[in-house]
Design an enzyme around this catalytic site. Structure first.
Site, PDB file in Angstrom:
ATOM      1  N   GLY A 151       0.617  -1.205   0.014  1.00 42.54           N
ATOM      2  CA  GLY A 151       0.032   0.027   0.007  1.00 42.54           C
ATOM      3  C   GLY A 151       0.821   1.304   0.099  1.00 42.54           C
ATOM      4  O   GLY A 151       0.152   2.313   0.502  1.00 42.54           O
ATOM      5  N   HIS A 192       1.849   1.421 -13.098  1.00 45.62           N
ATOM      6  CA  HIS A 192       2.731   0.077 -13.706  1.00 45.62           C
ATOM      7  C   HIS A 192       4.189   0.462 -13.586  1.00 45.62           C
ATOM      8  O   HIS A 192       4.489   1.553 -13.998  1.00 45.62           O
ATOM      9  CB  HIS A 192       2.416  -0.413 -14.988  1.00 45.62           C
ATOM     10  CG  HIS A 192       3.153  -1.474 -15.434  1.00 45.62           C
ATOM     11  ND1 HIS A 192       2.575  -2.782 -15.245  1.00 45.62           N
ATOM     12  CD2 HIS A 192       4.233  -1.668 -16.102  1.00 45.62           C
ATOM     13  CE1 HIS A 192       3.506  -3.646 -15.557  1.00 45.62           C
ATOM     14  NE2 HIS A 192       4.582  -3.152 -16.207  1.00 45.62           N
ATOM     15  N   ASP A 219      -2.648  -4.002 -18.675  1.00 46.88           N
ATOM     16  CA  ASP A 219      -1.418  -3.012 -19.041  1.00 46.88           C
ATOM     17  C   ASP A 219      -1.468  -2.463 -20.546  1.00 46.88           C
ATOM     18  O   ASP A 219      -0.588  -2.106 -20.992  1.00 46.88           O
ATOM     19  CB  ASP A 219      -0.072  -3.745 -18.760  1.00 46.88           C
ATOM     20  CG  ASP A 219       0.178  -4.231 -17.488  1.00 46.88           C
ATOM     21  OD1 ASP A 219      -0.357  -3.470 -16.539  1.00 46.88           O
ATOM     22  OD2 ASP A 219       0.814  -5.046 -17.156  1.00 46.88           O
ATOM     23  N   GLU A 243       6.678   6.337  -9.177  1.00 47.09           N
ATOM     24  CA  GLU A 243       5.377   5.950  -9.016  1.00 47.09           C
ATOM     25  C   GLU A 243       4.698   6.931  -7.830  1.00 47.09           C
ATOM     26  O   GLU A 243       3.635   7.243  -8.255  1.00 47.09           O
ATOM     27  CB  GLU A 243       5.312   4.477  -8.565  1.00 47.09           C
ATOM     28  CG  GLU A 243       5.463   3.435  -9.598  1.00 47.09           C
ATOM     29  CD  GLU A 243       5.581   2.141  -8.962  1.00 47.09           C
ATOM     30  OE1 GLU A 243       4.171   1.432  -8.598  1.00 47.09           O
ATOM     31  OE2 GLU A 243       6.475   1.259  -8.864  1.00 47.09           O
TER      32      GLU A 243
HETATM   33  C1  GRF Z   1       4.104  -0.953  -7.451  1.00 48.67           C
HETATM   34  O1  GRF Z   1       5.319  -1.198  -7.918  1.00 48.67           O
HETATM   35  C2  GRF Z   1       3.009  -0.855  -8.303  1.00 48.67           C
HETATM   36  O2  GRF Z   1       3.499  -0.376  -9.427  1.00 48.67           O
HETATM   37  C3  GRF Z   1       2.702  -2.379  -8.712  1.00 48.67           C
HETATM   38  O3  GRF Z   1       2.747  -3.129  -7.581  1.00 48.67           O
HETATM   39  C4  GRF Z   1       3.627  -2.233  -6.693  1.00 48.67           C
HETATM   40  C5  GRF Z   1       2.698  -2.074  -5.401  1.00 48.67           C
HETATM   41  O4  GRF Z   1       3.361  -1.454  -4.393  1.00 48.67           O
HETATM   42  N1  GRF Z   1       1.826  -2.452  -9.498  1.00 48.67           N
HETATM   43  P1  GRF Z   1       2.312  -0.808  -3.137  1.00 48.67           P
HETATM   44  O5  GRF Z   1       1.513  -1.960  -2.466  1.00 48.67           O
HETATM   45  O6  GRF Z   1       1.711   0.476  -3.677  1.00 48.67           O
HETATM   46  O7  GRF Z   1       3.416  -0.559  -2.148  1.00 48.67           O
END
Ligand code: GRF
Length: 233
Positions: free
Chosen positions: A13, A105, A146, A175
């Site tokens: 999360g 992603h 995706d 991200e």
């Molecule tokens: C992130 O790298 C996201 O892009 C991918 O899964 C991971 C999730 O991480 N799809 P988190 O649960 O938000 O820490």
């Protein structure tokens, strides 16, 4: 009017956290009103409980489709954010949230995406390929893993001595800076998916040297703000 945002997450999360923090500090366009997970022990659910956000652990049996649709309907979600959600969302839900469902992603789509490309597998594949650039992508969701229209990307360098862990950490920083800003702009109507499946308000990707200079440091959020502000229509 503030959009009601539902977040679906399978993991720890950290993207949910960056979204919550950003919206609390910088935005009145949207509020996270529901966090749902296919994993009852997901860190994302625990985090949501600490913020007094409604949570739901989804039963992944045959009722997934109906359950998810009913849940989102019940909570009157305007926008769905997939923040590390590992299940394919049922197509009926995708259709009713066309242009209102986003995914983050951890690679530069359309490379290194698709079924089975998640978590450390992505970074392993990037390293194995010899690619010298990776990054984060935020896109609208369609029926194929995706594949949906790309809204924004932020590149990060891949170094010769990178491991899956170091590369994942560098991409994750991108991200965390990118996803909340894009969600905010979709919630505020500044980014939208057209009937022709093209994105209005799509972000200009910065020159790699500018993006790379920020990859391990601060200033990423401000640089992404600037790139989004320049976005054409
Ligand atoms: C992130 O790298 C996201 O892009 C991918 O899964 C991971 C999730 O991480 N799809 P988190 O649960 O938000 O820490």
């Amino acid at each position: 009017m503030s959009s009601s945002i539902a977040v679906l997450a399978s993991g720890r999360g950290s993207n949910l956290q960056s979204l919550l923090d950003y919206l609390a500090m910088h935005s009145s366009n949207g509020t996270v009103t529901l966090v749902a997970s296919d994993r009852p022990d997901a860190g994302a659910l625990a985090l949501a409980r600490t913020r007094d956000i409604k949570t739901c652990a989804l039963d992944m049996g045959t009722r997934h489709e109906a359950l998810l649709a009913a849940l989102l309907d019940h909570h009157a979600a305007d926008i769905i954010v997939l923040a590390g959600y590992l299940r394919l969302v049922p197509s009926s839900v995708i259709q009713s949230f066309r242009g209102r469902m986003l995914n983050v992603h951890p690679a530069l789509l359309p490379a290194f995406g698709g079924k089975g490309m998640y978590g450390s597998r992505i970074h392993r594949a990037v390293l194995a390929s010899g690619a010298r650039v990776s990054g984060a992508t935020v896109h609208f969701v369609d029926e194929v893993y995706d594949r949906g229209a790309i809204i924004a990307q932020w590149p990060v360098p891949v170094y010769g001595d990178d491991t899956e862990t170091t590369l994942a950490a560098r991409v994750l920083r991108a991200e965390h800076a990118l996803l909340p800003r894009v969600v905010d702009r979709v919630a505020g109507g500044r980014i939208a998916l057209g009937a022709d499946n093209r994105v209005r308000g799509v972000m200009d990707t910065p020159a790699p040297e500018d993006a790379f200079a920020l990859a391990d440091g601060t200033g990423l959020g401000a640089a992404i703000d600037a790139a989004l502000a320049l976005a054409g229509s």
